[in-house]
Write a protein that holds these residues in place. Structure first.
Motif, short mmCIF file in Angstrom:
data_model
loop_
_atom_site.label_atom_id
_atom_site.label_comp_id
_atom_site.label_asym_id
_atom_site.label_seq_id
_atom_site.Cartn_x
_atom_site.Cartn_y
_atom_site.Cartn_z
N VAL A 23 0.73 -1.54 0.06
CA VAL A 23 0.15 -0.04 -0.17
C VAL A 23 0.46 1.55 -0.21
O VAL A 23 1.53 1.42 0.74
N TYR A 24 0.72 2.22 -0.80
CA TYR A 24 1.99 2.94 -1.24
C TYR A 24 1.16 4.51 -0.92
O TYR A 24 -0.83 5.22 -0.68
N PHE A 25 1.42 5.44 -0.25
CA PHE A 25 1.26 6.65 0.69
C PHE A 25 1.94 8.13 -0.15
O PHE A 25 3.58 7.63 0.62
N ASP A 26 1.60 9.07 0.73
CA ASP A 26 2.51 9.66 0.90
C ASP A 26 2.08 10.89 1.43
O ASP A 26 1.02 10.44 2.67
N ALA A 27 2.44 11.65 1.94
CA ALA A 27 2.27 13.03 2.98
C ALA A 27 0.75 13.49 3.56
O ALA A 27 -0.54 12.90 4.41
N ALA A 28 0.08 13.50 1.63
CA ALA A 28 -1.61 13.75 1.66
C ALA A 28 -2.14 12.63 2.16
O ALA A 28 -3.35 13.49 1.95
N THR A 29 -1.84 12.27 1.49
CA THR A 29 -2.62 10.46 2.25
C THR A 29 -1.91 9.21 2.90
O THR A 29 -2.77 8.28 3.07
N ARG A 30 -1.18 9.98 4.02
CA ARG A 30 -1.10 8.89 4.90
C ARG A 30 -1.91 8.65 5.76
O ARG A 30 -2.67 7.44 6.54
N LEU A 82 -12.05 -2.81 -3.19
CA LEU A 82 -13.46 -2.11 -3.13
C LEU A 82 -13.45 -0.72 -1.93
O LEU A 82 -13.65 0.11 -1.79
N ASN A 83 -12.05 -1.30 -1.52
CA ASN A 83 -11.80 0.00 0.32
C ASN A 83 -10.35 -0.03 0.45
O ASN A 83 -10.04 0.61 1.20
N ARG A 84 -9.90 0.59 -0.85
CA ARG A 84 -8.45 0.76 -0.64
C ARG A 84 -8.36 2.45 0.02
O ARG A 84 -7.23 2.73 0.08
N LEU A 85 -9.28 3.28 -0.45
CA LEU A 85 -9.70 4.47 -0.10
C LEU A 85 -8.83 5.52 -0.83
O LEU A 85 -8.36 5.88 -1.24
N GLY A 86 -8.20 4.55 -1.84
CA GLY A 86 -7.95 5.98 -3.32
C GLY A 86 -6.63 5.23 -2.90
O GLY A 86 -5.67 6.31 -4.25
N LEU A 87 -5.68 4.06 -2.70
CA LEU A 87 -4.43 4.30 -2.71
C LEU A 87 -4.12 3.00 -3.47
O LEU A 87 -4.50 2.74 -3.85
N PRO A 88 -2.71 4.21 -4.04
CA PRO A 88 -2.35 2.28 -5.52
C PRO A 88 -2.31 1.17 -4.56
O PRO A 88 -1.13 1.59 -4.11
N VAL A 89 -2.19 0.60 -4.89
CA VAL A 89 -1.83 -1.40 -4.54
C VAL A 89 -1.16 -2.39 -5.10
O VAL A 89 -2.14 -2.32 -6.40
N LEU A 90 -0.12 -2.45 -4.66
CA LEU A 90 0.55 -3.84 -5.97
C LEU A 90 0.18 -4.18 -4.37
O LEU A 90 0.87 -5.09 -3.83
N GLY A 110 -5.24 0.35 -8.25
CA GLY A 110 -5.08 1.85 -8.85
C GLY A 110 -4.39 1.96 -9.90
O GLY A 110 -3.42 1.24 -10.34
N GLY A 111 -3.41 3.25 -10.00
CA GLY A 111 -2.43 3.67 -11.12
C GLY A 111 -1.15 2.68 -10.86
O GLY A 111 -0.96 2.78 -9.62
N PRO A 112 -0.46 2.25 -11.80
CA PRO A 112 0.48 1.79 -11.47
C PRO A 112 1.85 2.70 -11.31
O PRO A 112 1.61 4.09 -11.57
N LEU A 113 3.19 2.54 -10.16
CA LEU A 113 4.03 3.19 -9.80
C LEU A 113 5.53 2.56 -10.75
O LEU A 113 5.66 1.58 -10.31
N ALA A 114 6.39 3.78 -10.78
CA ALA A 114 7.35 2.75 -11.06
C ALA A 114 8.52 1.98 -10.03
O ALA A 114 8.43 2.80 -9.50
N LEU A 115 8.55 0.97 -10.19
CA LEU A 115 9.45 -0.08 -9.05
C LEU A 115 10.48 0.23 -9.29
O LEU A 115 11.25 0.70 -10.82
N ARG A 116 11.94 0.53 -8.58
CA ARG A 116 13.74 0.50 -9.22
C ARG A 116 13.99 -0.67 -8.64
O ARG A 116 14.18 -1.22 -7.82
N THR A 117 13.95 -1.58 -9.59
CA THR A 117 13.75 -2.56 -9.77
C THR A 117 15.31 -3.69 -9.85
O THR A 117 16.04 -5.01 -9.91
#
Length: 145
Positions: A23-30, A82-90, A110-117
């Motif tokens: 589950v990914y987040f930033d300061a605004a979605t913490r 159904l319940n991820r609260l708008g957060l991107p989840v991998l 949600g939208g994919p994020l670029a991972l550092r592989t």
């Protein structure tokens, strides 16, 4: 001259040890991320990973991991849809192929994020590991999903 593509081999489901949802987040979605974390812990027997407030490993931003067994996939993943609260989840399986698990065998909510592989192993066995870190259940669900 025609080019014939050789089909990839069929992989057995038995190569999957378990799954992770990040589950990914930033300061605004913490706060949303913390609420989702609490809701998951109340409903599912999972291995709730620690909260990382910064990028770590292949993950490009703050995140936490939810480790879960195969039997939980059919209920936890739809619940997150159904319940991820708008957060991107991998969501990805954990097999011997760490790189492929994070790049090719993924499900993004949600939208994919670029991972550092660059830190991910092509094969854990090559690194001397027999399997991914096991899932250790550390939540005590209080209610049904």
């Amino acid at each position: 001259m025609s080019t014939t593509l050789k089909p990839a081999p069929v992989q057995a489901l038995t190569t999957i040890f378990h799954y992770h949802a990040h589950v990914y987040f930033d300061a605004a979605t913490r706060e949303q991320a913390l609420l989702l974390r609490e809701r998951v812990a109340q409903r599912f027997a999972v291995d709730m990973g620690r909260l990382f407030e910064q990028a770590v490993g292949p993950h490009p931003c703050a995140q936490y991991e939810i480790g879960f067994e195969q039997a939980l996939f059919g209920s936890l993943v739809p619940w997150l849809m159904l319940n991820r609260l708008g957060l991107p989840v991998l969501v990805h399986p954990n097999t011997d192929a760490e790189l492929a698990d994070h790049v090719d065998h993924t499900l993004w909510l949600g939208g994919p994020l670029a991972l550092r592989t660059d830190s991910l192993a092509v094969s854990l066995q090559v690194l001397g590991q027999a399997a991914p870190r096991p899932v250790v259940i550390n939540t005590a669900p209080l209610q049904d999903n």
